[in-house]
Design a protein around this motif. Structure first.
Motif, mmCIF file in Angstrom:
data_model
loop_
_atom_site.group_PDB
_atom_site.id
_atom_site.type_symbol
_atom_site.label_atom_id
_atom_site.label_comp_id
_atom_site.label_asym_id
_atom_site.label_seq_id
_atom_site.Cartn_x
_atom_site.Cartn_y
_atom_site.Cartn_z
ATOM 1 N N SER A 17 51.341 7.224 -9.448
ATOM 2 C CA SER A 17 52.974 7.673 -9.802
ATOM 3 C C SER A 17 53.791 6.603 -8.424
ATOM 4 N N PHE A 18 54.221 6.237 -9.119
ATOM 5 C CA PHE A 18 55.200 5.196 -8.620
ATOM 6 C C PHE A 18 56.589 5.904 -8.021
ATOM 7 N N TYR A 19 57.387 5.582 -6.389
ATOM 8 C CA TYR A 19 58.040 6.235 -6.608
ATOM 9 C C TYR A 19 59.307 5.452 -6.012
ATOM 10 N N GLY A 20 60.597 5.479 -5.382
ATOM 11 C CA GLY A 20 61.449 5.497 -4.971
ATOM 12 C C GLY A 20 62.745 6.243 -3.997
ATOM 13 N N THR A 21 62.740 5.839 -3.146
ATOM 14 C CA THR A 21 63.899 7.195 -2.044
ATOM 15 C C THR A 21 64.571 6.264 -1.200
ATOM 16 N N TYR A 22 65.721 7.433 -1.742
ATOM 17 C CA TYR A 22 66.297 6.620 -0.373
ATOM 18 C C TYR A 22 66.856 8.241 -0.074
ATOM 19 N N THR A 23 66.959 8.213 1.922
ATOM 20 C CA THR A 23 67.532 9.669 2.435
ATOM 21 C C THR A 23 67.724 9.385 3.270
ATOM 22 N N GLU A 24 68.677 10.760 4.132
ATOM 23 C CA GLU A 24 69.660 10.092 5.373
ATOM 24 C C GLU A 24 69.097 11.275 6.429
ATOM 25 N N GLY A 25 69.298 10.810 7.459
ATOM 26 C CA GLY A 25 68.982 11.480 8.848
ATOM 27 C C GLY A 25 70.382 12.189 9.857
ATOM 28 N N TYR A 26 70.471 13.358 10.506
ATOM 29 C CA TYR A 26 71.709 13.652 11.710
ATOM 30 C C TYR A 26 70.954 14.344 12.075
ATOM 31 N N GLN A 27 71.481 14.089 13.169
ATOM 32 C CA GLN A 27 70.924 14.442 14.832
ATOM 33 C C GLN A 27 72.107 14.825 15.772
ATOM 34 N N PRO A 28 72.653 16.323 15.615
ATOM 35 C CA PRO A 28 74.446 15.903 17.160
ATOM 36 C C PRO A 28 73.390 15.514 18.419
ATOM 37 N N GLN A 29 74.562 14.847 19.197
ATOM 38 C CA GLN A 29 74.064 14.752 20.456
ATOM 39 C C GLN A 29 74.408 16.381 21.422
ATOM 40 N N GLY A 30 73.812 16.308 22.201
ATOM 41 C CA GLY A 30 73.473 17.413 23.259
ATOM 42 C C GLY A 30 74.972 17.763 23.620
ATOM 43 N N ALA A 31 75.963 19.348 23.711
ATOM 44 C CA ALA A 31 77.089 19.262 23.999
ATOM 45 C C ALA A 31 77.016 19.184 25.263
ATOM 46 N N ALA A 32 76.182 19.201 26.135
ATOM 47 C CA ALA A 32 76.864 19.131 28.059
ATOM 48 C C ALA A 32 77.044 17.039 27.935
ATOM 49 N N GLN A 33 75.939 16.395 26.703
ATOM 50 C CA GLN A 33 76.376 14.589 26.511
ATOM 51 C C GLN A 33 77.732 15.197 26.236
ATOM 52 N N ILE A 34 78.193 15.178 24.927
ATOM 53 C CA ILE A 34 79.416 15.274 24.477
ATOM 54 C C ILE A 34 80.608 15.719 24.137
ATOM 55 N N GLY A 35 80.311 16.860 25.593
ATOM 56 C CA GLY A 35 81.558 17.760 25.344
ATOM 57 C C GLY A 35 81.979 17.293 27.215
ATOM 58 N N ASP A 36 81.367 15.888 28.513
ATOM 59 C CA ASP A 36 81.580 15.949 29.164
ATOM 60 C C ASP A 36 82.070 14.416 29.562
ATOM 61 N N PRO A 37 83.442 13.552 29.030
ATOM 62 C CA PRO A 37 83.005 12.100 29.410
ATOM 63 C C PRO A 37 83.004 11.518 30.996
ATOM 64 N N ALA A 38 83.282 12.295 32.073
ATOM 65 C CA ALA A 38 83.481 11.923 33.084
ATOM 66 C C ALA A 38 82.279 12.214 33.316
ATOM 67 N N ARG A 39 81.113 13.072 32.948
ATOM 68 C CA ARG A 39 79.944 12.833 33.734
ATOM 69 C C ARG A 39 78.779 12.082 32.824
ATOM 70 N N PHE A 40 78.778 12.195 31.772
ATOM 71 C CA PHE A 40 78.049 11.565 30.640
ATOM 72 C C PHE A 40 78.734 10.175 30.466
ATOM 73 N N GLY A 41 79.557 9.769 30.189
ATOM 74 C CA GLY A 41 80.757 9.160 29.210
ATOM 75 C C GLY A 41 81.013 9.345 28.221
ATOM 76 N N GLY A 42 81.125 8.764 26.909
ATOM 77 C CA GLY A 42 81.085 8.660 25.791
ATOM 78 C C GLY A 42 82.590 8.968 25.758
ATOM 79 N N PRO A 43 83.442 9.778 24.093
ATOM 80 C CA PRO A 43 82.737 10.931 23.782
ATOM 81 C C PRO A 43 81.652 9.865 22.741
ATOM 82 N N PHE A 44 80.671 10.427 22.523
ATOM 83 C CA PHE A 44 79.642 9.780 21.667
ATOM 84 C C PHE A 44 79.386 10.921 19.957
ATOM 85 N N ASP A 45 79.615 9.698 19.419
ATOM 86 C CA ASP A 45 78.665 10.340 17.521
ATOM 87 C C ASP A 45 77.624 10.406 17.962
#
Length: 812
Positions: free
Chosen positions: A586-614
């Protein structure tokens, strides 16, 4: 003369009895379409309501038969159920029944076990959420079967990483590996998400196989790593009786006992069971490491009819050990000798401990609603409990009064921690088989719910830093030495430094330090996902179209007055195409995407961690071929891929804010992978892999980082394991095994430190006599010093030196 006649009469009576008995036995054999015998086939004699199973040669028999016509059925998972009429007259001719593979009659969720007993695996659930032949999955899936695990006498997941292409260790910790150049921490059990809180490597005695879905798998399993996802498939009950007990002993004072019992619990085989037990007590080549492991894993399957299947799994896994933070070496500059401390070197104290409990329950159900619609559901409840005391580094060297690093002493801290973590995973989906003109569809529509909770009440008790004259502690500041307690012209640490030249492993009472007690921040996240997937077939082509809508919610300060919720969502596509010009390729081809949220503390506290981050996002293009050789005994698969990941967070190195983060623009991984599993000859089994890849930073605001290779991601790696069993009568029962593992140079998290390439050889000897199997495995035959992974100068992860295991097993 009377004695003569009586003897002669008795002789003819015996001959007659043997003739009558012989004529009353119906014998037969079950073959596949390649005329190969199939073991474990359920054979039913319908008129007598009698059932039996084929042996290793595919043969079966029914006793006390009378002349007449009988209906006989043969059924086996993954094959068509075949019924034949047979006119039985005598035993002069054996019945031959040929059954064909039936890819349309597969399980929706894994209820009963895999009966294959080979290095090759034919089908998988992890690629499409239904049992699908691997040749029809448009994505690379590597695997290690229980037969390889048994032959290599592996006990923990870290023992089998070498058998997976594109996989390397990052550390000694649970599922901390690099896949296709990206660090991976996601883990599935039977396709259901598990927490990754545990430090200890997963145990293998109850494992059927370990699969690695290469590349992003978010379209099926929510937020996943871009390099791949590890799925552990546990052993399920079989409808035939198999029982085995195995004992092993060897280097590092290893003593191990495992047992595996399975079979039907009633005559009509509607209730099946499996029980796996394991105990190991072992030390390590590392100072004060090793520990005690216990596994208790019962499983029950209930199959009341041909429309309903239910499975229940319970796994209790407990480990008593110490947390191995790796090997520190002298200095902190480029060119430091990796051999400045021995690979056995570890930090810690005699009274350190790490006690972990993993307890999970899984229930799976499949119900055929109609001939075209099947409903499948699975639920897993997972509990992790930790009780820890450790003396560990503060990830830096000790300093003198001028703030200069002392290259032979480590700054230390202690951690006393107790806590629990809970995880729930529910998935339910319908499989619908329909036709639209010439197209055949297998449509999967489903819903997932995943949640993980760290409850209130988890706690830490820590000691760190340097002592101040006011009775407090803090990080030493060379500009204000008068604030710190001095002795001999150097600041006094709260926890005594660890001397790399004269190590002290004696018991240390942590109450003598200045400790700070704190609660672990309670948190929770949960995921709601809906998805649809269509596997479309027409002639020699199969297409896979998938789409998932995911809603991710992260909660900090869970159940507290300052509770805060951060929500993210993503629409995740997956597209694949398979072309099968002939049955063996069998011969195959594929395209797929991945997604991972950044942690709530990291994206919800810009004064401490910077950001906000995507969020972390990734995508993969992959093409490849999946082939079968030597009458389908051997599978050889090759894949070519490119993966891109965006928005990777890293420490910004800010002196004013040590927790400030920034995002690397993009990392790209490109490579080729080859996996070979199965048998070249009936007595020659092989598991081999090879990978060439380059994983590097390709976009970043800091141009000096562009082209920097990802940590613990070698450009080349590969392994080969082969087992040969002698067939000639003089050497009957004797077998030999041999293997080699190569890993190229790798970066660490510190760009100044590179780990050298290494090649390690293994060998094994087997002897089977009757129901006994005796084995001897020699690992790292030439005693090669090597490092399987590493973080920095203060945390390297060496591979084991030469070691051996002797095993004896009994099957009944």
């Amino acid at each position: 003369m009377k004695i003569f006649y009586r003897s002669l009469s008795l002789f003819f009576l015996c001959i007659l009895a043997q003739s009558v008995y012989a004529q009353s036995v119906l014998t037969g054999k079950i073959l596949d379409q390649s005329n190969k015998p199939i073991a474990g086939v359920t054979v039913k004699l319908l008129e007598k309501n009698a059932t039996t199973s084929t042996d290793a040669e595919g043969e079966f028999s029914f006793q006390s038969m009378e002349t007449g016509t009988y209906n006989i059925s043969a059924s086996y998972i993954g094959f068509e159920t075949k019924q034949v009429k047979y006119n039985f007259k005598n035993n002069s001719q054996s019945l031959i029944i040929v059954i064909r593979e039936d890819d349309n009659d597969l399980q929706g969720v894994e209820i009963t076990g895999r009966k294959e007993q080979a290095y090759k695996n034919t089908k998988s659930f992890s690629g499409t959420k239904t049992e699908t032949p691997l040749r029809y999955v448009p994505q690379s899936i590597s695997y290690v079967t229980k037969e390889v695990i048994d032959d290599q006498l592996a006990f923990k997941a870290s023992d089998i990483i070498k058998n997976i292409s594109g996989a390397t260790h990052f550390s000694f910790y649970n599922n901390d590996i690099a896949l296709r150049g990206y660090r991976s921490g996601n883990a599935l059990i039977n396709g259901l998400r598990t927490p990754t809180s545990s430090w200890s490597q997963p145990l293998l005695p109850n494992v059927e196989r370990v699969e690695v879905i290469k590349g992003p798998a978010s379209a099926l399993f929510a937020n996943t790593d871009p390099g791949g996802t590890v799925n552990t498939v546990t052993k399920k009950p079989l409808d035939e009786a198999r029982k085995s007990i195995n004992f092993a002993t060897g280097s590092f004072n290893t003593n191990r006992l495992t047992a595996d019992f399975t079979g039907p619990m009633n005559e009509n085989k509607t209730l099946l069971y499996r029980l796996n037990l394991a105990y190991q007590n072992a030390e390590s080549f590392r100072v004060l490491q090793g520990g005690e492991d216990v596994v208790i894993a019962p499983s029950i399957s209930f199959i009341p009819d041909d429309k309903t299947q239910v499975n229940f799994d319970f796994v209790y896994s407990k480990t008593k050990s110490r947390l191995d933070r790796g090997q520190p070496i002298f200095g902190a500059t480029a060119g430091t000798n990796l051999n400045s401390t021995p690979i056995s070197f570890a930090l810690g104290k005699r009274n350190d401990f790490e006690n972990e409990l993993n307890l999970y329950v899984t229930t799976s159900m499949q119900r055929k609603i109609t001939g075209y619609i099947t409903f499948n559901a699975s639920y897993m409840k997972f509990m992790y409990e930790e009780d820890l005391l450790e003396h560990r580094t503060s990830n830096r060297y000790a300093v003198d009064a001028a703030g200069n690093s002392i290259p032979t002493k480590m700054e230390m801290q202690t951690i006393r921690r107790q806590g629990k973590n809970y995880s729930d995973n529910l998935t339910g989906y319908f499989i619908t088989d329909v036709k639209t003109g010439p197209l055949t569809h297998k449509i999967v529509t489903g819903y997932d719910y995943i949640q993980n909770e760290t409850p209130i009440g988890n706690s830490n008790y820590n000691a760190t830093g340097y002592r101040k004259v006011d009775g407090t502690v803090g990080n030493y500041n060379k500009n204000t030495p008068a604030l710190f307690v001095m002795k001999g012209g150097v600041p006094v640490p709260n926890v005594p430094h660890f001397d790399l030249i004269n190590p002290d492993y004696s018991i240390s009472e942590i109450s003598g330090y200045i400790n700070a007690s704190s609660q672990t921040e309670p948190s929770k996240y949960y995921v709601n996902g809906v998805y649809i997937q269509d596997q479309i077939s027409i002639g020699k082509f199969q297409a896979l179209l998938g789409l998932r809508q995911e809603y991710y919610t992260d909660v900090t300060s869970y159940k507290k007055t300052d509770e805060k919720t951060v929500e993210q969502n993503a629409l995740i596509p997956r597209i694949g195409l398979v072309y099968t010009p002939f049955d063996q390729a069998s011969f195959y081809g594929t395209y797929t995407e991945g997604y991972q949220p950044q942690g709530a503390a990291q994206i919800g506290d810009p004064a401490r961690f910077g950001g906000p981050f995507d969020p972390l996002t990734s995508n993969m293009y992959e093409v490849g071929a999946k082939t079968e050789w030597f009458e389908k005994r051997l599978a050889a698969n090759i894949s070519f891929y490119q993966i891109k990941q965006n928005n990777i967070l890293q420490n910004a190195g800010s002196e004013g804010n040590p927790e400030l983060l920034d995002a690397i623009g993009q990392q790209t991984s490109k490579g080729i992978e080859l996996d070979i599993n199965g048998s070249i000859l009936t007595n020659l089994s092989v598991s081999a892999n090879f990978a060439i890849s380059r994983a590097e930073t390709t976009k970043d605001e800091d141009e000096s980082k562009i082209g920097l290779l990802n940590p613990n991601a070698p450009k080349a790696q590969g392994s080969l394991w082969a087992k040969y069993t002698f067939l000639n009568p003089e050497l009957k029962g004797l077998g030999v095994g041999a293997g080699v593992n190569y890993t190229g140079k790798r970066n660490t998290l510190n760009v100044a430190l590179e780990l050298p390439e290494y090649t390690v050889f293994t060998a094994a000897l087997y002897y089977n006599i009757d129901k006994f199997k005796i084995s001897g495995n020699l690992n790292n035959v030439f005693n090669k010093t090597h490092w399987v992974g590493g973080y920095d100068y203060n945390r390297l992860y060496p591979g084991a030196p030469r070691n051996f295991l002797i095993g004896i097993g009994y099957t009944f």
